[in-house]
Design a protein around this motif. Structure first.
Motif, PDB file in Angstrom:
ATOM      1  N   ARG A 176       0.847  -1.186   0.000  1.00 10.45           N
ATOM      2  CA  ARG A 176       0.000   0.000   0.000  1.00 10.45           C
ATOM      3  C   ARG A 176       0.884   1.238   0.000  1.00 10.45           C
ATOM      4  N   SER A 177       0.627   2.117  -0.952  1.00  7.43           N
ATOM      5  CA  SER A 177       1.435   3.326  -1.085  1.00  7.43           C
ATOM      6  C   SER A 177       0.508   4.493  -1.370  1.00  7.43           C
ATOM      7  N   GLY A 178       0.346   5.385  -0.391  1.00  3.58           N
ATOM      8  CA  GLY A 178      -0.591   6.486  -0.563  1.00  3.58           C
ATOM      9  C   GLY A 178      -2.012   5.971  -0.690  1.00  3.58           C
ATOM     10  N   ASP A 179      -2.681   6.333  -1.789  1.00  3.02           N
ATOM     11  CA  ASP A 179      -4.066   5.898  -2.011  1.00  3.02           C
ATOM     12  C   ASP A 179      -4.155   4.676  -2.919  1.00  3.02           C
ATOM     13  N   GLY A 180      -3.027   4.076  -3.252  1.00  5.68           N
ATOM     14  CA  GLY A 180      -3.068   2.939  -4.163  1.00  5.68           C
ATOM     15  C   GLY A 180      -2.122   1.832  -3.742  1.00  5.68           C
ATOM     16  N   TRP A 181      -1.918   0.883  -4.658  1.00  3.18           N
ATOM     17  CA  TRP A 181      -1.045  -0.256  -4.420  1.00  3.18           C
ATOM     18  C   TRP A 181       0.102  -0.218  -5.415  1.00  3.18           C
ATOM     19  N   ARG A 182       1.302  -0.523  -4.929  1.00  4.58           N
ATOM     20  CA  ARG A 182       2.494  -0.539  -5.763  1.00  4.58           C
ATOM     21  C   ARG A 182       3.040  -1.954  -5.830  1.00  4.58           C
ATOM     22  N   GLU A 183       3.402  -2.392  -7.041  1.00  7.65           N
ATOM     23  CA  GLU A 183       3.904  -3.749  -7.223  1.00  7.65           C
ATOM     24  C   GLU A 183       5.367  -3.831  -6.826  1.00  7.65           C
ATOM     25  N   LEU A 184       5.713  -4.907  -6.085  1.00  9.21           N
ATOM     26  CA  LEU A 184       7.087  -5.117  -5.656  1.00  9.21           C
ATOM     27  C   LEU A 184       7.763  -6.219  -6.450  1.00  9.21           C
TER      28      LEU A 184
END
Length: 275
Positions: A176-184
């Protein structure tokens, strides 16, 4: 050779119950991350890191060093298997910074862990990602399940298989990053035998375009994160506050490695590898 558990537990400062339970796995993962830094010093000085468990014990456990993903997760898998956990190794593709549609090689290693005597799902374990967004606790492998772990929120989603990955579904770890999701990172559950892991390790350590040809060191702290990228030292506090400073030259880098990361580096460590 099997890892010496007494020496390993002393290295990470862990004295919990030596039983293959969810609580043991969770506390071991966190203790390992706090004690063992992520670092690529061997690659910077021109060496391919060995993944032999005896060599990893000499370097990380008795030598007080760290390592990158293949070293961390190979050692941690050996520890978990000694304790009675079921461990499967899978290679993955790092997606941080990837362009849309870009397919990167499988240059990361993750672990899928089973707790014996339970009917629960496998748990995704990764002590070798190193970044400020890395997993600090095991993540149940249930698509869409959101899990908060020590201030970080992660989930796994399933994608339709890509031609490159064959007929099996692709798992994607997101933060979860800010208001969204970031792929790792993405991975599939086809097994990764030792020869494939060794090949990926060699590729990462030797390829001219590998990002690990420059010095990259990270450390998970109880209340934040520390990263040294070349000569740039970034401190991230628990509340997300970020401060950046430039380290002055090779001598300054060595001092930071010793004082901030607890690493006594071998001779020849420079911020950027020279060919």
């Amino acid at each position: 050779m099997s890892v010496d558990l007494d020496k390993y537990f002393a290295r990470i400062g862990w004295d919990g119950e030596r039983a293959p339970t969810p609580a043991t796995l969770r506390s071991l993962q966190h203790a390992h991350l706090l004690a063992v830094p992520f670092e690529n010093i061997d690659v910077v000085v021109g060496t391919v890191p060995s993944l032999d468990v005896g060599d990893l014990e000499a370097k990380i456990v008795r030598g007080g060093r760290g390592g990158y993903c293949f070293e961390h997760n190979t050692l941690f898998a050996a520890v978990l298997e000694r304790l009675g956990f079921g461990v499967a190794r899978h290679t993955g593709r790092v997606r941080i910074g990837a362009r849309p549609g870009e397919i990167r090689p499988r240059t990361h290693l993750v672990l899928a862990v089973r707790v014996p005597g339970t009917d629960g799902p496998r748990l995704l374990v990764d002590v070798g990602f190193g970044s400020v967004d890395a997993l600090l606790e095991p993540l149940p492998m249930i698509p869409g399940l959101t899990r908060d772990g020590r201030g970080r929120r992660h989930r796994l989603v399933l994608e339709e298989p890509e031609e490159t990955d064959g007929p099996v579904p692709v798992w994607v770890l997101q933060v979860r990053s800010g208001d969204g999701w970031r792929e790792l990172v993405s991975f599939t559950l086809d097994p990764a035998p030792a020869p494939d892991i060794n090949l990926a390790n060699w590729y990462v350590a030797t390829h001219p375009r590998s990002p690990f040809r420059r010095l990259f060191v990270q450390r998970t702290l109880p209340a934040g994160h520390l990263a040294l990228d070349g000569t740039r030292l970034t401190r991230t506090a628990h509340d997300g506050t970020v401060t950046v400073e430039e380290v002055d030259g090779e001598r300054g880098v060595r001092e930071v490695l010793e004082a901030e990361f607890g690493i006594v580096p071998p001779p020849g460590v420079r911020p950027r590898r020279e060919d």
